[in-house]
Design a protein around this motif. Sequence first.
Motif, PDB file in Angstrom:
ATOM      1  N   ASN A 177       0.849  -1.188   0.000  1.00 54.72           N
ATOM      2  CA  ASN A 177       0.000   0.000   0.000  1.00 54.72           C
ATOM      3  C   ASN A 177       0.892   1.247   0.000  1.00 54.72           C
ATOM      4  O   ASN A 177       0.704   2.165  -0.761  1.00 54.72           O
ATOM      5  N   VAL A 204      -1.454  -1.168  -4.159  1.00 55.19           N
ATOM      6  CA  VAL A 204      -2.904  -1.193  -3.977  1.00 55.19           C
ATOM      7  C   VAL A 204      -3.493   0.154  -4.395  1.00 55.19           C
ATOM      8  O   VAL A 204      -2.999   1.206  -4.008  1.00 55.19           O
ATOM      9  N   GLU A 206      -6.537   2.390  -4.068  1.00 52.87           N
ATOM     10  CA  GLU A 206      -7.807   2.725  -3.413  1.00 52.87           C
ATOM     11  C   GLU A 206      -7.695   4.151  -2.920  1.00 52.87           C
ATOM     12  O   GLU A 206      -6.599   4.668  -2.739  1.00 52.87           O
ATOM     13  N   SER A 241      -8.433  -4.212  -1.912  1.00 49.50           N
ATOM     14  CA  SER A 241      -8.052  -3.744  -0.581  1.00 49.50           C
ATOM     15  C   SER A 241      -9.151  -4.070   0.436  1.00 49.50           C
ATOM     16  O   SER A 241     -10.332  -3.970   0.126  1.00 49.50           O
TER      17      SER A 241
END
Lengths: 369, 97
Positions: A177, A204, A206, A241
């Motif tokens: 992340n 990731v 998001e 996620s």
Amino acid sequence: MPGFDVMNNQENFSTEFRKVLTPPEKKDIEDFLALSGLRFEDDIEETAIVRENSEIIATGSISGNVLKCIAIKPDIRGSNLAGSLITSLIQKQYYRGISNLFIFTKPENSSIFSRLGFYVIYEVENEAVLMENNPAGLSSFIEKIKNETKAGITESVSSSQNGHLETSRKISAIVVNCNPFTKGHLYLIEKAASESVFLHIFVVSENRSVFPSETRFSLVKKGTEHLMNLAVHNGSDYIISNSTFPSYFIKDTKKIYDIHAKMDLGIFSEKIAPALNITRRFAGEEPLCPVTNNYNRLMAEILPQKGIEFTVIKRLEGGGSPVSASRVRQLIRENRLEETEQLLPPVTYDFLKSPDGAEIIKKIRGIKR
Amino acid sequence: MKIVKTGMAGTLESSDVLVTVRENPGKGVEILLQSIVERQFGSQIKKVVKEKLELLGIDEAVVQLNDKGALDCTIEARLAAAVYRACGITAYSWEKI
């Protein structure tokens, strides 16, 4: 944007979209969803409410590129109200510029959505199914990864073969992340890359993290430029996620983490890894965050069953405690930016000193924990 | 005309069709048809789509149709709208439509 096509709804139905629901409206929607065993989720951006006279007969919501919290009054199912509702949701998304759409739902509902143009990407047996309206979505994602990889992978595979063929070194992957990218992440990536013929890094994607997706991605990319045998990819919609995993349909909330892991790791090991010849996955040891620690435990359990070797790398320590992104955010929150320098690679520290970085610092200081 | 984004038109209501047009560089025309009358009219629908695309000058595209029993004229109209949207064009060539 050109006007969309309006076919007349059945005369006495009305559909309206709401960005904000008043507390009584929210309660009505929650009660309505509960009849179908569903919950309302807190990251919903717009909600469609279909009423007959004043009674709610259907609802559906959108969040990013996901359609969710979709329910229709039991006794009028089969009247193609689902068709009208999904059309409204698709059109709303199209107005917002989003045409590739996803639905997470119970497996027994997948046939309804497949009649409405959604295709199953992955099913966690009896628990959850992920569907997408673009049948080529996943294969174009894999195609993109291959294109991002081409030069690097042929070079590193052939150079390792020119020396001596090490069968123990594999093509591997790591999912990060990096909120934000720290020396800890860099150490983890360097270590994983040194033990691999080639390393795929998935960042990731998001929008829940305080450092936006694009920033996290570009810091990892710039910060790993010195390593030749890797490629950095945007995790896109297929690395899921847990912060954005829709779980509104999962009755037993204790099972959410498990189902999310089975979904995310299933797609990774059955769809993505085989296409890219990935046979090993790395993760950083997680002593601080219980959620990530639990995820590591699930990876250790699930990945080997699917033929993916799983390796945990011990975390880099600095100043007596592990180097972590949450510690960096904590220092920023406490106005101790200078102290983050020893935890961050120059690329991240320089970013924090930039005007864009200053904006994020402000945001972090505004957040109360 | 050149496809620059995803274009959509139509609905999933009865007697209508939802058409999605995506780019397909170097891979010609691909038609993905899902229809409640596929067995009866599948090949006819594909023929209508191919002819319309030709008329509109589109030789590379993925065209996805979710058909709920639309008439040929509806399919043509929805397809034309989706193509124009995919090309980002609002100055329609009315003769071709």
